[in-house]
Write an enzyme that holds these catalytic residues in place. Structure first.
Site, PDB file in Angstrom:
ATOM      1  N   ARG A 196       0.865  -1.170   0.000  1.00  0.00           N
ATOM      2  CA  ARG A 196       0.000   0.000   0.000  1.00  0.00           C
ATOM      3  C   ARG A 196       0.906   1.224   0.000  1.00  0.00           C
ATOM      4  O   ARG A 196       2.027   1.182   0.505  1.00  0.00           O
ATOM      5  CB  ARG A 196      -0.894   0.025   1.241  1.00  0.00           C
ATOM      6  CG  ARG A 196      -1.810  -1.189   1.385  1.00  0.00           C
ATOM      7  CD  ARG A 196      -2.594  -1.113   2.690  1.00  0.00           C
ATOM      8  NE  ARG A 196      -3.512  -2.230   2.851  1.00  0.00           N
ATOM      9  CZ  ARG A 196      -3.201  -3.372   3.473  1.00  0.00           C
ATOM     10  NH1 ARG A 196      -1.998  -3.524   4.001  1.00  0.00           N
ATOM     11  NH2 ARG A 196      -4.089  -4.347   3.581  1.00  0.00           N
TER      12      ARG A 196
ATOM     13  N   LYS B 155      -1.957  -2.701   7.958  1.00  0.00           N
ATOM     14  CA  LYS B 155      -3.134  -2.283   8.718  1.00  0.00           C
ATOM     15  C   LYS B 155      -3.155  -2.963  10.077  1.00  0.00           C
ATOM     16  O   LYS B 155      -2.771  -4.119  10.213  1.00  0.00           O
ATOM     17  CB  LYS B 155      -4.404  -2.633   7.931  1.00  0.00           C
ATOM     18  CG  LYS B 155      -4.643  -1.742   6.722  1.00  0.00           C
ATOM     19  CD  LYS B 155      -5.982  -2.050   6.087  1.00  0.00           C
ATOM     20  CE  LYS B 155      -6.279  -1.103   4.933  1.00  0.00           C
ATOM     21  NZ  LYS B 155      -7.592  -1.387   4.301  1.00  0.00           N
TER      22      LYS B 155
ATOM     23  N   HIS C 131      -2.650   2.594  -5.853  1.00  0.00           N
ATOM     24  CA  HIS C 131      -3.188   1.379  -5.237  1.00  0.00           C
ATOM     25  C   HIS C 131      -3.444   0.297  -6.271  1.00  0.00           C
ATOM     26  O   HIS C 131      -3.404  -0.902  -5.956  1.00  0.00           O
ATOM     27  CB  HIS C 131      -4.479   1.704  -4.489  1.00  0.00           C
ATOM     28  CG  HIS C 131      -4.841   0.673  -3.456  1.00  0.00           C
ATOM     29  ND1 HIS C 131      -4.066   0.442  -2.337  1.00  0.00           N
ATOM     30  CD2 HIS C 131      -5.874  -0.211  -3.380  1.00  0.00           C
ATOM     31  CE1 HIS C 131      -4.613  -0.512  -1.611  1.00  0.00           C
ATOM     32  NE2 HIS C 131      -5.703  -0.932  -2.228  1.00  0.00           N
TER      33      HIS C 131
ATOM     34  N   ARG D 157      -0.757  -2.299  -6.541  1.00  0.00           N
ATOM     35  CA  ARG D 157      -0.839  -3.390  -5.556  1.00  0.00           C
ATOM     36  C   ARG D 157      -1.774  -4.482  -6.069  1.00  0.00           C
ATOM     37  O   ARG D 157      -1.474  -5.672  -5.953  1.00  0.00           O
ATOM     38  CB  ARG D 157      -1.327  -2.816  -4.232  1.00  0.00           C
ATOM     39  CG  ARG D 157      -1.672  -3.832  -3.149  1.00  0.00           C
ATOM     40  CD  ARG D 157      -2.005  -3.065  -1.877  1.00  0.00           C
ATOM     41  NE  ARG D 157      -2.814  -3.841  -0.947  1.00  0.00           N
ATOM     42  CZ  ARG D 157      -2.326  -4.692  -0.055  1.00  0.00           C
ATOM     43  NH1 ARG D 157      -1.029  -4.901   0.002  1.00  0.00           N
ATOM     44  NH2 ARG D 157      -3.138  -5.327   0.776  1.00  0.00           N
TER      45      ARG D 157
ATOM     46  N   HIS E  35      -3.594  -9.446   4.004  1.00  0.00           N
ATOM     47  CA  HIS E  35      -5.037  -9.489   4.223  1.00  0.00           C
ATOM     48  C   HIS E  35      -5.344 -10.331   5.453  1.00  0.00           C
ATOM     49  O   HIS E  35      -4.818 -11.435   5.617  1.00  0.00           O
ATOM     50  CB  HIS E  35      -5.750 -10.111   3.017  1.00  0.00           C
ATOM     51  CG  HIS E  35      -5.800  -9.207   1.833  1.00  0.00           C
ATOM     52  ND1 HIS E  35      -5.962  -9.658   0.537  1.00  0.00           N
ATOM     53  CD2 HIS E  35      -5.703  -7.850   1.743  1.00  0.00           C
ATOM     54  CE1 HIS E  35      -5.972  -8.637  -0.279  1.00  0.00           C
ATOM     55  NE2 HIS E  35      -5.813  -7.529   0.412  1.00  0.00           N
TER      56      HIS E  35
ATOM     57  N   TYR F 129      -9.496 -11.174  -5.786  1.00  0.00           N
ATOM     58  CA  TYR F 129      -8.555 -11.080  -6.890  1.00  0.00           C
ATOM     59  C   TYR F 129      -8.748 -12.187  -7.923  1.00  0.00           C
ATOM     60  O   TYR F 129      -8.329 -12.051  -9.067  1.00  0.00           O
ATOM     61  CB  TYR F 129      -7.115 -11.108  -6.354  1.00  0.00           C
ATOM     62  CG  TYR F 129      -6.772  -9.871  -5.580  1.00  0.00           C
ATOM     63  CD1 TYR F 129      -6.878  -9.850  -4.195  1.00  0.00           C
ATOM     64  CD2 TYR F 129      -6.386  -8.708  -6.215  1.00  0.00           C
ATOM     65  CE1 TYR F 129      -6.593  -8.716  -3.465  1.00  0.00           C
ATOM     66  CE2 TYR F 129      -6.096  -7.561  -5.494  1.00  0.00           C
ATOM     67  CZ  TYR F 129      -6.198  -7.576  -4.128  1.00  0.00           C
ATOM     68  OH  TYR F 129      -5.920  -6.438  -3.417  1.00  0.00           O
TER      69      TYR F 129
END
Length: 302
Positions: A156, A179, A246, A249, A272, A281
């Site tokens: 990111r 994150k 983004h 990515r 994730h 994806y």
């Protein structure tokens, strides 16, 4: 304790104890403050915590309707509901106050948006053209290195800009803080490591402490600077507006899938928390390949 004081205490808990990002705290804070203001207007007077937890389903529907009338999308409304539920969850845990109507509230359904990747050649071209637009050589090198890092490692933009100068020189892997402040390890391609090394060598500022990527005056590089540079590059290349930092990515994941990479391995590389997020994806991959086929195959439109 007033509802406003309770909201402030909850936000402080989010930031301090739960370590939510500043952006999350800001978004949730504004959402709850707007809700409290609505309830005071709707009920024509200031509210207490006891009155707050006695909110009815009809009042919650009126609140959502008022927000919809502002032309907001379902995704924003879902964030508002998430913020409200988080606030009331905190009230339940710390004050023993329960609002049944809030916990029964379901957020509006948001349409699934699949990421739009760019092709490998386009990703490289974006990195090169973004760099070529810079007026100073070291900034050109910086922008190229940063975009190659996003594409080559699946980072990111916030993760890349959060890298400290001490990571240089890059080895075969790099530790990234994602994150929720979770760490993960991403592989580094030689071309990416070389691009970063070239940038560091040209940078006029000493990159010993502080961020790896710095702005024109030596301070931390801001995401908006990179986004504007890439917007100019995509216009020059005739690429759609979806070709953002983004998107690089997303391209990283899509191209790994196209080469047979394992979905769980990609989940770990992207950081994730849930495999279901990574599974999006697979849909992107199929759509992207079909789009390539339709444009490249002589019978693709048939």
């Amino acid at each position: 304790m007033s509802p406003d004081d309770a909201a402030q205490a909850w936000l402080a808990d989010l930031a301090g104890v739960r370590r939510a990002s500043l952006r999350t705290v800001d978004i949730y804070g504004r959402a709850v403050r707007r809700y409290l203001a609505f309830l005071s207007r709707h009920r024509a007077g200031p509210q207490t915590l006891a009155a707050l937890v006695a909110v009815t389903p009809a009042e919650l529907r009126a609140w959502l309707a008022a927000r919809r009338s502002e032309g907001l999308q379902a995704q924003t409304l879902a964030l508002d509901v998430a913020a409200l539920r988080g606030f009331h969850r905190w009230l339940k845990q710390t004050q023993g106050l329960v609002a049944p109507a809030v916990f029964a509230l379901r957020p509006p359904k948001t349409p699934k948006r699949l990421p739009r990747p760019v092709a490998p050649g386009e990703a490289r071209a974006l990195a090169e053209v973004t760099g070529e637009q810079a007026q100073e050589t070291w900034i050109a090198s910086r922008d190229t290195a940063l975009l190659l890092l996003l594409y080559g490692c699946g980072l990111r933009i916030g993760e890349a800009l959060g890298l400290g100068a001490q990571v240089h020189p890059l080895g075969q892997t790099i530790t990234v803080v994602g994150k929720g402040r979770k760490q993960r390890v991403a592989p580094v391609l030689p071309v990416v490591a070389q691009a970063v090394a070239d940038y560091v060598a040209l940078c006029p500022y000493p990159l010993v402490e502080g961020p790896l990527f710095v702005g024109a005056r030596g301070g931390p590089l801001q995401p908006a600077v990179v986004q504007r540079a890439m917007a100019r590059a995509r216009r020059q290349l005739g690429l759609p507006e979806s070709a953002t930092p983004h998107a690089l990515r997303h391209s990283f994941a899509t191209h790994l899938l196209a080469r047979g990479a394992d979905l769980r391995a990609i989940q770990e590389l992207l950081g994730h928390a849930s495999l279901s997020t990574t599974q999006a994806y697979t849909g992107v991959d199929a759509a992207w390949l079909l789009d390539v086929y339709r444009h490249a195959h002589p019978r693709g439109e048939g």
